[in-house]
Design an enzyme around this catalytic site. Structure first.
Site, PDB file in Angstrom:
ATOM      1  CG  HIS A  15      -1.764   1.241   1.313  1.00  0.00           C
ATOM      2  ND1 HIS A  15      -3.148   1.304   0.551  1.00  0.00           N
ATOM      3  CD2 HIS A  15      -1.798   2.362   1.812  1.00  0.00           C
ATOM      4  CE1 HIS A  15      -3.617   2.490   0.503  1.00  0.00           C
ATOM      5  NE2 HIS A  15      -2.960   3.380   1.488  1.00  0.00           N
ATOM      6  CD  GLN A  75      13.260   8.122  -2.448  1.00  0.00           C
ATOM      7  OE1 GLN A  75      12.961   8.458  -1.262  1.00  0.00           O
ATOM      8  NE2 GLN A  75      13.891   9.156  -3.053  1.00  0.00           N
TER       9      GLN A  75
END
Ligand code: GRF
Length: 207
Positions: free
Chosen positions: A110, A179
């Site tokens: 998520h 990232q």
């Protein structure tokens, strides 16, 4: 060998991160049996095909009603009988019967630090729109086990990502993918494939 099915709906960049990690050896002991998408046009299906992985399209729109889809989707998953189901940008609610039959064997990525910006209505770009609207200085991604709730299952790992001046939802989404998501999901799969995780009192810990 961890037999895995990956469920997708869109671009498939998280699927690609998984495939690249298997190719590079960052993920070991894992075999992707199939990729299932609710969207026939999903670029993720092209990525699967390029990698020689069977792509299956199952959309709720092709069934008389949601219950019929849920039955068929669950039956297909049982037929494939994976050790792990990975939701990688999958925008369809997982049927209750699948959650219970594959309890503890479904994970989801998520694009926020749960419990922020999650739950019903929080998916894709909308998550980042809400984070920017709120003015948070740090966001990130979460990989978690899937239970009967929405984004409520035990958290496996999280990674923080800075929000920068001038970020648009698109720029922020890309940074969170690069990232955080594309790092967390392959790592979680490798941990599960190599028996490094356990759930104690509803919390995940590395053994
Ligand atoms: C992205 O918003 C990602 O943050 C979320 O699902 C969406 C599509 O990802 N996990 P992908 O490129 O299809 O993996």
């Amino acid at each position: 060998m961890l037999k895995t099915v990956v469920c997708v709906s869109g671009g498939g960049t998280n699927l690609q991160a998984i495939l690249d990690a298997i190719d590079s050896g960052k993920i070991t002991n894992t075999e992707i049996l199939a990729v299932i998408s609710n969207n026939a046009g999903a670029k993720a299906l092209e990525r699967a095909e390029r990698h020689g992985i069977p792509g299956i399209c199952m959309s709720p729109k092709s069934f008389a009603d949601r219950e019929a889809f849920n039955e068929a989707f669950t039956a297909k998953m049982e037929e494939l009988s994976p050790d792990l189901v990975v939701l990688a940008g999958f925008l369809v609610r997982i049927p209750e019967q699948m959650v219970s039959k594959f309890s503890g064997r479904i994970i989801n990525i998520h694009p926020s630090l749960i419990p922020s910006f999650c739950g019903v209505g929080y998916y894709g770009l909308k998550v980042h729109e809400k984070a920017l609207e709120r003015g948070v200085k740090v966001t990130g991604a979460t990989v978690h086990f899937v239970n009967e709730g929405m984004d409520e299952g035990p958290i496996i790992a999280q990674k923080a990502v800075a929000v920068e001046q001038g970020d648009t939802p698109e720029i922020l989404q890309r940074r969170v993918m690069e990232q955080a998501e594309w790092i967390l999901l392959p790592q979680a799969i490798d941990d599960i494939a190599n028996g490094r995780l356990e759930i104690v009192d509803g919390h995940v810990r590395r053994v």
